[in-house]
Design an enzyme around this catalytic site. Sequence first.
Site, PDB file in Angstrom:
ATOM      1  N   TYR A  40       0.888  -1.325   0.474  1.00 15.78           N
ATOM      2  CA  TYR A  40       0.235  -0.154   0.182  1.00 15.78           C
ATOM      3  C   TYR A  40       0.464   1.334   0.242  1.00 15.78           C
ATOM      4  O   TYR A  40       1.454   2.016   0.818  1.00 15.78           O
ATOM      5  CB  TYR A  40      -0.843  -0.485   1.249  1.00 15.78           C
ATOM      6  CG  TYR A  40      -1.722  -1.365   0.838  1.00 15.78           C
ATOM      7  CD1 TYR A  40      -1.944  -1.970  -0.090  1.00 15.78           C
ATOM      8  CD2 TYR A  40      -3.154  -1.246   2.606  1.00 15.78           C
ATOM      9  CE1 TYR A  40      -3.574  -2.950  -0.048  1.00 15.78           C
ATOM     10  CE2 TYR A  40      -3.600  -2.499   2.440  1.00 15.78           C
ATOM     11  CZ  TYR A  40      -3.757  -3.134   1.207  1.00 15.78           C
ATOM     12  OH  TYR A  40      -4.364  -4.292   1.127  1.00 15.78           O
ATOM     13  N   HIS A  98       0.071 -11.897  -0.027  1.00 11.63           N
ATOM     14  CA  HIS A  98      -1.179 -11.147   0.064  1.00 11.63           C
ATOM     15  C   HIS A  98      -1.821 -11.616  -1.284  1.00 11.63           C
ATOM     16  O   HIS A  98      -2.854 -11.667  -1.673  1.00 11.63           O
ATOM     17  CB  HIS A  98      -0.084  -9.841  -0.893  1.00 11.63           C
ATOM     18  CG  HIS A  98      -1.654  -8.510  -1.036  1.00 11.63           C
ATOM     19  ND1 HIS A  98      -1.090  -7.872  -0.325  1.00 11.63           N
ATOM     20  CD2 HIS A  98      -2.650  -8.435  -1.113  1.00 11.63           C
ATOM     21  CE1 HIS A  98      -2.296  -6.417  -0.603  1.00 11.63           C
ATOM     22  NE2 HIS A  98      -3.275  -6.819  -1.373  1.00 11.63           N
TER      23      HIS A  98
HETATM   24  P1  NAP Z   1     -14.378  -0.640   1.293  1.00  7.96           P
HETATM   25  O1  NAP Z   1     -14.030  -0.657   2.229  1.00  7.96           O
HETATM   26  O2  NAP Z   1     -15.224  -1.900   0.489  1.00  7.96           O
HETATM   27  O3  NAP Z   1     -15.027   1.112   1.009  1.00  7.96           O
HETATM   28  C1  NAP Z   1     -13.928   1.764   0.667  1.00  7.96           C
HETATM   29  C2  NAP Z   1     -15.189   3.065   0.540  1.00  7.96           C
HETATM   30  O4  NAP Z   1     -15.978   3.460   1.213  1.00  7.96           O
HETATM   31  C3  NAP Z   1     -14.352   4.072   0.831  1.00  7.96           C
HETATM   32  O5  NAP Z   1     -14.333   5.080   0.105  1.00  7.96           O
HETATM   33  C4  NAP Z   1     -14.946   4.910   2.255  1.00  7.96           C
HETATM   34  O6  NAP Z   1     -14.743   6.112   2.249  1.00  7.96           O
HETATM   35  C5  NAP Z   1     -16.209   4.911   2.378  1.00  7.96           C
HETATM   36  N1  NAP Z   1     -16.790   4.436   3.093  1.00  7.96           N
HETATM   37  C6  NAP Z   1     -16.819   3.717   4.518  1.00  7.96           C
HETATM   38  N2  NAP Z   1     -17.422   4.276   5.503  1.00  7.96           N
HETATM   39  C7  NAP Z   1     -18.490   4.339   4.745  1.00  7.96           C
HETATM   40  C8  NAP Z   1     -19.668   5.720   5.865  1.00  7.96           C
HETATM   41  N3  NAP Z   1     -20.221   4.968   6.521  1.00  7.96           N
HETATM   42  N4  NAP Z   1     -20.237   6.189   4.960  1.00  7.96           N
HETATM   43  C9  NAP Z   1     -20.115   6.818   3.392  1.00  7.96           C
HETATM   44  N5  NAP Z   1     -18.563   6.096   2.875  1.00  7.96           N
HETATM   45  C10 NAP Z   1     -18.295   5.410   3.757  1.00  7.96           C
HETATM   46  O7  NAP Z   1     -12.815  -0.526   0.297  1.00  7.96           O
HETATM   47  P2  NAP Z   1     -11.775  -1.090   0.089  1.00  7.96           P
HETATM   48  O8  NAP Z   1     -11.008  -0.247   0.451  1.00  7.96           O
HETATM   49  O9  NAP Z   1     -11.553  -1.709  -1.603  1.00  7.96           O
HETATM   50  O10 NAP Z   1     -11.505  -2.699   1.224  1.00  7.96           O
HETATM   51  C11 NAP Z   1     -11.209  -2.970   2.635  1.00  7.96           C
HETATM   52  C12 NAP Z   1     -10.038  -2.962   2.924  1.00  7.96           C
HETATM   53  O11 NAP Z   1      -9.616  -4.423   2.291  1.00  7.96           O
HETATM   54  C13 NAP Z   1      -9.004  -2.461   1.827  1.00  7.96           C
HETATM   55  O12 NAP Z   1      -8.953  -0.929   2.969  1.00  7.96           O
HETATM   56  C14 NAP Z   1      -7.644  -3.124   2.911  1.00  7.96           C
HETATM   57  O13 NAP Z   1      -7.429  -3.108   4.098  1.00  7.96           O
HETATM   58  C15 NAP Z   1      -8.880  -4.460   2.065  1.00  7.96           C
HETATM   59  N6  NAP Z   1      -7.628  -5.267   0.990  1.00  7.96           N
HETATM   60  C16 NAP Z   1      -7.383  -5.943   0.741  1.00  7.96           C
HETATM   61  C17 NAP Z   1      -7.645  -6.853  -0.961  1.00  7.96           C
HETATM   62  C18 NAP Z   1      -6.648  -7.524  -1.350  1.00  7.96           C
HETATM   63  O14 NAP Z   1      -6.399  -8.144  -2.098  1.00  7.96           O
HETATM   64  N7  NAP Z   1      -5.949  -8.760   0.097  1.00  7.96           N
HETATM   65  C19 NAP Z   1      -7.484  -6.246  -1.876  1.00  7.96           C
HETATM   66  C20 NAP Z   1      -8.106  -4.634  -2.122  1.00  7.96           C
HETATM   67  C21 NAP Z   1      -8.498  -4.218  -0.055  1.00  7.96           C
HETATM   68  P3  NAP Z   1     -13.532   7.258   3.775  1.00  7.96           P
HETATM   69  O15 NAP Z   1     -12.209   6.359   2.606  1.00  7.96           O
HETATM   70  O16 NAP Z   1     -14.149   8.488   2.857  1.00  7.96           O
HETATM   71  O17 NAP Z   1     -14.226   7.064   4.818  1.00  7.96           O
END
Ligand code: NAP
Length: 269
Positions: A40, A98
């Site tokens: 990241y 990962h």
């Molecule tokens: P997500 O959690 O599905 O969505 C995040 C989005 O939702 C952000 O834009 C956030 O905005 C918004 N959000 C959160 N709470 C909200 C609310 N109450 N109201 C409105 N919007 C809201 O996205 P993601 O980051 O893809 O996935 C989560 C985590 O999974 C990642 O951060 C990472 O740690 C992990 N991940 C792992 C892999 C892997 O390959 N292992 C791949 C992708 C992700 P704000 O940020 O502005 O609050």
Amino acid sequence: MPIVGLGTWQMERDDRESAILSIRRAIDRGMTHIDTAEIYARGAVEELVGEAIAGYRGEVFLASKVHPDHATFAGTLLACEKSLRRLRTDRIDLYLLHWRGTQPLEETFRAFEALEKEGKIRAWGVSNFDVADLERAIEIAGEGVIACNQVLYNLQERDAEHLLQPVCERHGIALVAYSPLGSGHFPSTGSWRGDVLAGIAEAHDATPRAVALAFLARRPSAFVIPKAARLDHVEQLAKAADIVLSPNEIETIAAAFPLGPPKSKMPYV
Ligand code: NAP
């Protein structure tokens, strides 16, 4: 283990102060599973997490991931050392591969075991492993060793429920749902799916996103790691841990976001 944790992917794009405060608020609100990765922003997010959790380390369940290109025996040991430094800690609670790359899993797992023995990691697992990868990993590692498989799982992408989740459950492996809010593509209120969630959310004095997280974590094998970099977002998501959906509500959500036929290739971000 908290059911609802906090993701940190792309947090380098957020206002730094707000992101750090959000991580601390998440810890306060019980979202103590903080997920990050060396990849990241090339370590910059681990540094941000390290700053945020300094002074709160004892309360945090810290997860990070090694990039598959680094996942030789020596490369994994080195990547872990670098992550520890950036995270300002002497241990990672959960260290993941990962995704399945080209390095032999035997090497990566041998490094994980060495790190565990040294106390540098407390548990380890995998990410983005499909059923075949996971079964191979279990064959190599043995039963009861792999802590989790972190995979794409949200309302619009429920493929993990077909085969992967049952396999995880059979082997006592947690399924950690990444991008549980669709990575920003969440059904808006006013759309019929959004309104289904909004109706259920109102009954629980919560928000549609919190209801979505409760739905995904409805089975004991599942955990969710939504990302949020704003205090109000964190507050709303934290409520998910207290929502118990009725069988009827679960059925209504499942009907609005149908599972669909099994996919031949596992979806990932
Ligand atoms: P997500 O959690 O599905 O969505 C995040 C989005 O939702 C952000 O834009 C956030 O905005 C918004 N959000 C959160 N709470 C909200 C609310 N109450 N109201 C409105 N919007 C809201 O996205 P993601 O980051 O893809 O996935 C989560 C985590 O999974 C990642 O951060 C990472 O740690 C992990 N991940 C792992 C892999 C892997 O390959 N292992 C791949 C992708 C992700 P704000 O940020 O502005 O609050």
